[in-house]
Design a protein around this motif. Sequence first.
Motif, PDB file in Angstrom:
ATOM      1  N   GLY A  18       0.822  -1.202   0.000  1.00 40.40           N
ATOM      2  CA  GLY A  18       0.000   0.000   0.000  1.00 40.40           C
ATOM      3  C   GLY A  18       0.855   1.251   0.000  1.00 40.40           C
ATOM      4  N   LEU A  19       0.314   2.315  -0.544  1.00 40.25           N
ATOM      5  CA  LEU A  19       1.034   3.595  -0.621  1.00 40.25           C
ATOM      6  C   LEU A  19       0.262   4.671   0.131  1.00 40.25           C
ATOM      7  CD1 LEU A  19       2.027   3.518  -4.406  1.00 40.25           C
ATOM      8  CD2 LEU A  19       3.366   2.736  -2.436  1.00 40.25           C
ATOM      9  N   GLY A  20       1.004   5.536   0.833  1.00 41.91           N
ATOM     10  CA  GLY A  20       0.359   6.547   1.671  1.00 41.91           C
ATOM     11  C   GLY A  20      -0.191   7.733   0.907  1.00 41.91           C
ATOM     12  N   GLN A  21       0.520   8.190  -0.107  1.00 44.01           N
ATOM     13  CA  GLN A  21       0.083   9.356  -0.863  1.00 44.01           C
ATOM     14  C   GLN A  21       0.382   9.156  -2.347  1.00 44.01           C
ATOM     15  OE1 GLN A  21       2.042  12.743   1.048  1.00 44.01           O
ATOM     16  NE2 GLN A  21       0.144  13.226   2.107  1.00 44.01           N
ATOM     17  N   VAL A  22      -0.674   9.153  -3.148  1.00 41.00           N
ATOM     18  CA  VAL A  22      -0.554   9.056  -4.597  1.00 41.00           C
ATOM     19  C   VAL A  22      -1.475  10.098  -5.205  1.00 41.00           C
ATOM     20  CG1 VAL A  22      -0.824   7.579  -6.615  1.00 41.00           C
ATOM     21  CG2 VAL A  22      -0.124   6.578  -4.441  1.00 41.00           C
ATOM     22  N   GLY A  23      -0.998  10.841  -6.197  1.00 42.86           N
ATOM     23  CA  GLY A  23      -1.864  11.850  -6.786  1.00 42.86           C
ATOM     24  C   GLY A  23      -1.151  12.737  -7.767  1.00 42.86           C
ATOM     25  N   ALA A  45      -2.940  29.973  -7.714  1.00 43.85           N
ATOM     26  CA  ALA A  45      -2.575  28.994  -6.698  1.00 43.85           C
ATOM     27  C   ALA A  45      -2.079  27.701  -7.331  1.00 43.85           C
ATOM     28  CB  ALA A  45      -3.772  28.705  -5.800  1.00 43.85           C
ATOM     29  N   GLU A  46      -1.188  27.041  -6.617  1.00 39.58           N
ATOM     30  CA  GLU A  46      -0.677  25.746  -7.046  1.00 39.58           C
ATOM     31  C   GLU A  46      -1.127  24.686  -6.047  1.00 39.58           C
ATOM     32  OE1 GLU A  46       3.661  23.745  -7.391  1.00 39.58           O
ATOM     33  OE2 GLU A  46       3.321  25.445  -8.723  1.00 39.58           O
ATOM     34  N   PHE A  47      -1.713  23.602  -6.553  1.00 41.16           N
ATOM     35  CA  PHE A  47      -2.299  22.576  -5.701  1.00 41.16           C
ATOM     36  C   PHE A  47      -1.553  21.256  -5.834  1.00 41.16           C
ATOM     37  CE2 PHE A  47      -5.634  25.628  -6.252  1.00 41.16           C
ATOM     38  CZ  PHE A  47      -6.356  25.596  -5.068  1.00 41.16           C
ATOM     39  N   ALA A  48      -1.582  20.491  -4.743  1.00 40.84           N
ATOM     40  CA  ALA A  48      -1.162  19.095  -4.736  1.00 40.84           C
ATOM     41  C   ALA A  48      -2.301  18.295  -4.125  1.00 40.84           C
ATOM     42  CB  ALA A  48       0.114  18.910  -3.923  1.00 40.84           C
ATOM     43  N   VAL A  49      -2.683  17.213  -4.777  1.00 39.72           N
ATOM     44  CA  VAL A  49      -3.825  16.406  -4.349  1.00 39.72           C
ATOM     45  C   VAL A  49      -3.398  14.945  -4.307  1.00 39.72           C
ATOM     46  CG1 VAL A  49      -6.183  15.694  -4.889  1.00 39.72           C
ATOM     47  CG2 VAL A  49      -5.450  18.028  -5.375  1.00 39.72           C
ATOM     48  N   THR A  50      -3.582  14.297  -3.150  1.00 42.87           N
ATOM     49  CA  THR A  50      -3.188  12.900  -3.017  1.00 42.87           C
ATOM     50  C   THR A  50      -4.222  12.115  -2.215  1.00 42.87           C
ATOM     51  OG1 THR A  50      -1.924  13.282  -0.980  1.00 42.87           O
ATOM     52  CG2 THR A  50      -0.735  13.502  -3.064  1.00 42.87           C
ATOM     53  N   VAL A  51      -4.240  10.805  -2.435  1.00 37.37           N
ATOM     54  CA  VAL A  51      -5.030   9.878  -1.626  1.00 37.37           C
ATOM     55  C   VAL A  51      -4.142   8.673  -1.309  1.00 37.37           C
ATOM     56  CG1 VAL A  51      -7.225  10.564  -2.667  1.00 37.37           C
ATOM     57  CG2 VAL A  51      -5.953   8.641  -3.631  1.00 37.37           C
ATOM     58  N   ASP A  52      -4.579   7.878  -0.322  1.00 40.28           N
ATOM     59  CA  ASP A  52      -3.852   6.648  -0.055  1.00 40.28           C
ATOM     60  C   ASP A  52      -4.313   5.558  -1.021  1.00 40.28           C
ATOM     61  OD1 ASP A  52      -6.375   6.584   1.229  1.00 40.28           O
ATOM     62  OD2 ASP A  52      -5.732   4.876   2.433  1.00 40.28           O
ATOM     63  N   LEU A  53      -3.431   4.631  -1.321  1.00 38.40           N
ATOM     64  CA  LEU A  53      -3.723   3.585  -2.305  1.00 38.40           C
ATOM     65  C   LEU A  53      -3.535   2.217  -1.650  1.00 38.40           C
ATOM     66  CD1 LEU A  53      -4.439   3.414  -5.383  1.00 38.40           C
ATOM     67  CD2 LEU A  53      -2.001   2.954  -5.758  1.00 38.40           C
ATOM     68  N   PRO A  54      -4.590   1.383  -1.643  1.00 40.26           N
ATOM     69  CA  PRO A  54      -4.473   0.067  -1.009  1.00 40.26           C
ATOM     70  C   PRO A  54      -3.544  -0.863  -1.778  1.00 40.26           C
ATOM     71  CG  PRO A  54      -6.578   0.253  -2.144  1.00 40.26           C
ATOM     72  CD  PRO A  54      -5.942   1.617  -2.206  1.00 40.26           C
ATOM     73  N   SER A  55      -3.092  -1.901  -1.104  1.00 36.46           N
ATOM     74  CA  SER A  55      -2.092  -2.801  -1.685  1.00 36.46           C
ATOM     75  C   SER A  55      -2.625  -3.611  -2.852  1.00 36.46           C
ATOM     76  CB  SER A  55      -1.568  -3.761  -0.603  1.00 36.46           C
ATOM     77  OG  SER A  55      -2.624  -4.529  -0.064  1.00 36.46           O
ATOM     78  N   GLU A  56      -3.963  -3.801  -2.916  1.00 31.60           N
ATOM     79  CA  GLU A  56      -4.507  -4.633  -3.999  1.00 31.60           C
ATOM     80  C   GLU A  56      -4.776  -3.853  -5.274  1.00 31.60           C
ATOM     81  OE1 GLU A  56      -7.997  -3.246  -1.441  1.00 31.60           O
ATOM     82  OE2 GLU A  56      -5.971  -4.015  -1.114  1.00 31.60           O
ATOM     83  N   ARG A  57      -4.498  -2.553  -5.294  1.00 37.18           N
ATOM     84  CA  ARG A  57      -4.788  -1.745  -6.486  1.00 37.18           C
ATOM     85  C   ARG A  57      -3.491  -1.246  -7.106  1.00 37.18           C
ATOM     86  NH1 ARG A  57      -9.398   0.795  -8.601  1.00 37.18           N
ATOM     87  NH2 ARG A  57      -8.866   2.560  -9.952  1.00 37.18           N
TER      88      ARG A  57
END
Length: 310
Positions: A18-23, A45-57
């Motif tokens: 699994g990964l903590g931050q992907v985006g 403005a400059e944005f960064a957008v991330t979500v966590d990613l489970p190990s099965e994806r």
Amino acid sequence: MSHQLPDVQATAPDVRIGLGQVGVTGVEKLVKVAREDSRPYVLMAEFAVTVDLPSERKGLDMSRNMEAIDEVLEAAVSDPVYRVEEMVGDTAERLLEKHDYTSTATVSMEAEFAVKDRTPATDRPTQSTIDILASATATDGEPTREEIGARVDGMTVCPCSQGMMEETAREKLADLGVDERSVTEFLQEVPQAGHSQRGHATLTVETAGDPDVDILDLADVARDSMSARIYNLAKRPDEDAMTYRAHANARFVEDCVRAMAEQVVEECDHLPDDAVVTMRQSNDESIHQHNAHAERIATMAELRDELNRP
């Protein structure tokens, strides 16, 4: 006959970690911020957008990320938005809703903002620039945490080198026959030289929900934590005033962070104990090839307790 394209991102990865931050990062948008008694201002403005990613994806659906960003930020441009931290909080919550396989979404924003100022000696109108910082983290089953703050520039003077120059001046004045009382009085009135630095102060406050702090108030605290403020416009009397103030208020990089902590406790006494305050100071050294850095991340409860100790 049409064929449905495969959803490669939804397949299992070769390495199931699994990964903590992907985006996505570096997303630039115009953001209109409304004010009650004044005209709105527009930020690039400059944005960064991330979500966590489970190990099965295997991967993240980037188009859904961009869709969430566009939906909220386009609404921010057309509808009144009074708090940028609320805007990024809404974005994080919508992003979480659009991804049923994630449990955490984080959105951060940076934007340069010009504030009106006046020069310290000639009292001329000028402008100073600050970086507005906002971020939010939405987590399943928990209140969204929002963070707001500013990064500012200033000037610091090294107390150590200044102390050595004071001792040199004291010895020279004594050699010239100046009495000790006059020497002490002179050194109290005329700060001696010390090597100076361009300082960069960062101050943010994070709470569960509305931090209820003004960005410009935080910027003022950060600017005043250094030896002296700096200004884009400076006539010779202003340069003299800035130099004098900085040398009369020599501070180490550590002193700047402690000054921020003290001022935050005084100026933001309404904040709850679990509010998290981030204070960073980085100085571009003038006589070294390295730079100086100090920081502290603490809750308001921790800062209150430390500052109230005898």
